[in-house]
Design an enzyme around this catalytic site. Structure first.
Site, PDB file in Angstrom:
ATOM      1  N   ASP A 205       2.841   7.545 -10.279  1.00 45.04           N
ATOM      2  CA  ASP A 205       1.935   6.406 -10.242  1.00 45.04           C
ATOM      3  C   ASP A 205       2.432   5.515  -9.094  1.00 45.04           C
ATOM      4  OD1 ASP A 205       0.138   4.305 -11.103  1.00 45.04           O
ATOM      5  OD2 ASP A 205       1.873   3.347 -12.043  1.00 45.04           O
TER       6      ASP A 205
ATOM      7  N   ASP B  24       1.466   1.566  -8.512  1.00 48.39           N
ATOM      8  CA  ASP B  24       1.739   0.171  -8.878  1.00 48.39           C
ATOM      9  C   ASP B  24       2.759   0.098 -10.011  1.00 48.39           C
ATOM     10  OD1 ASP B  24      -0.241  -1.204  -7.175  1.00 48.39           O
ATOM     11  OD2 ASP B  24      -1.697  -0.113  -8.374  1.00 48.39           O
TER      12      ASP B  24
HETATM   13  C1  G6P Z   1      -3.559   0.374 -10.737  1.00 50.20           C
HETATM   14  C2  G6P Z   1      -3.014  -0.901 -11.349  1.00 50.20           C
HETATM   15  C3  G6P Z   1      -4.115  -1.691 -12.030  1.00 50.20           C
HETATM   16  C4  G6P Z   1      -5.276  -1.903 -11.070  1.00 50.20           C
HETATM   17  C5  G6P Z   1      -5.795  -0.570 -10.590  1.00 50.20           C
HETATM   18  C6  G6P Z   1      -6.934  -0.719  -9.588  1.00 50.20           C
HETATM   19  O1  G6P Z   1      -3.820   1.291 -11.718  1.00 50.20           O
HETATM   20  O2  G6P Z   1      -2.002  -0.597 -12.301  1.00 50.20           O
HETATM   21  O3  G6P Z   1      -3.578  -2.932 -12.446  1.00 50.20           O
HETATM   22  O4  G6P Z   1      -6.329  -2.625 -11.706  1.00 50.20           O
HETATM   23  O5  G6P Z   1      -4.734   0.144  -9.965  1.00 50.20           O
HETATM   24  O6  G6P Z   1      -6.420  -1.275  -8.401  1.00 50.20           O
HETATM   25  P1  G6P Z   1      -7.314  -1.776  -7.188  1.00 50.20           P
HETATM   26  O7  G6P Z   1      -6.308  -1.990  -6.080  1.00 50.20           O
HETATM   27  O8  G6P Z   1      -8.295  -0.688  -6.873  1.00 50.20           O
HETATM   28  O9  G6P Z   1      -7.983  -3.027  -7.628  1.00 50.20           O
HETATM   29 MG    MG Z   2       1.431   1.470 -12.671  1.00 48.12          MG
END
Ligand code: G6P
Ligand code: MG
Length: 220
Positions: free
Chosen positions: A8, A10
């Site tokens: 993953d 983030d």
């Molecule tokens: C990851 C993060 C989420 C976020 C998602 C979409 O999964 O953990 O917190 O909402 O990505 O990210 P984006 O950059 O497309 O808004």
């Molecule tokens: Mg994450």
């Protein structure tokens, strides 16, 4: 035999989980909704629009905004989030990640990325580690968000490995559920991830030895 490790982004590769929190919190505050880091745990691994819907529900404002207004709110959050990404440098890679990526590469095991973030390519470039990955899947390539296994299954297919030959690494409850549902072995980074096959407190503990010991313990 272990053939791939799928990360993953983030909260695992870099601490953008906190930047997502700050951007959502500022947009929510303008709507009179407050939430803390504990609630934010529920947003990790959840797509941009699903995150907004959870925040509106949390603030008792579900159904009060049109689709157009929701899109505008999600865009506002993304603008603030993208602005905050300017702070990312090669030093923003979390401790231990650079080393473990090099160790996995040296062992001839493939490396994938399974991130729901549409900003994933931009972030990997800002961190200077885009070349470390053999295959990346972001939200633009999938239909169902985590905890659905689709993103991890798509990463396995792109890497030409079976899910049973791969380990997934996540910091989110929904992410660990997605890895488990894909039939892969799961590593959870952080607290409250008891459903992970292996739970680590921080990326500092994520070493090639730790991954191979975990793999060996599960294949006995
Ligand atoms: C990851 C993060 C989420 C976020 C998602 C979409 O999964 O953990 O917190 O909402 O990505 O990210 P984006 O950059 O497309 O808004
Ligand atoms: Mg994450």
């Amino acid at each position: 035999m272990l053939k791939a490790v799928i990360f993953d982004l983030d909260g695992v590769i870099t601490d953008t989980a906190h930047l997502h929190f700050l951007a959502w919190r500022s947009v929510a505050q303008e709507m009179g909704i407050t939430f803390d880091e504990a609630f934010n745990e529920q947003l990790k691994g959840i797509s941009r629009m699903d995150s907004l819907l959870r925040i509106l529900r949390h603030g008792g404002k579900e159904g009060m905004f049109s689709d157009k207004q929701c899109l505008a709110l999600a865009s506002k959050k993304n603008e603030r989030y993208v602005q905050s990404l300017a702070s990312l440098t090669q030093q923003s890679v979390l401790p231990g990640i650079g080393k473990v990526l090099a160790e996995i590469r040296a062992a001839n095991v493939k490396i994938g990325l399974a991130s729901v973030s549409l900003n994933a390519p931009k972030i990997l470039h800002a961190l200077g580690i885009h070349q470390a990955f053999d295959y990346c899947v972001d939200a633009s390539r999938i239909v169902c968000s985590k905890p659905d296994p689709e993103i991890f299954l798509t990463a396995c297919a792109g890497l030409h490995v079976h899910p049973e030959q791969a380990i997934g690494i996540e910091d989110a409850v929904a992410g660990v559920e997605a890895i488990n549902a894909a039939g892969m072995l799961s590593v959870g980074i952080g607290a409250d991830l008891k459903h992970a096959g292996l739970q680590l407190h921080s990326t500092r503990e994520l070493t090639w030895k730790c991954l191979t010991d975990f793999w060996a313990s599960r294949s006995e």
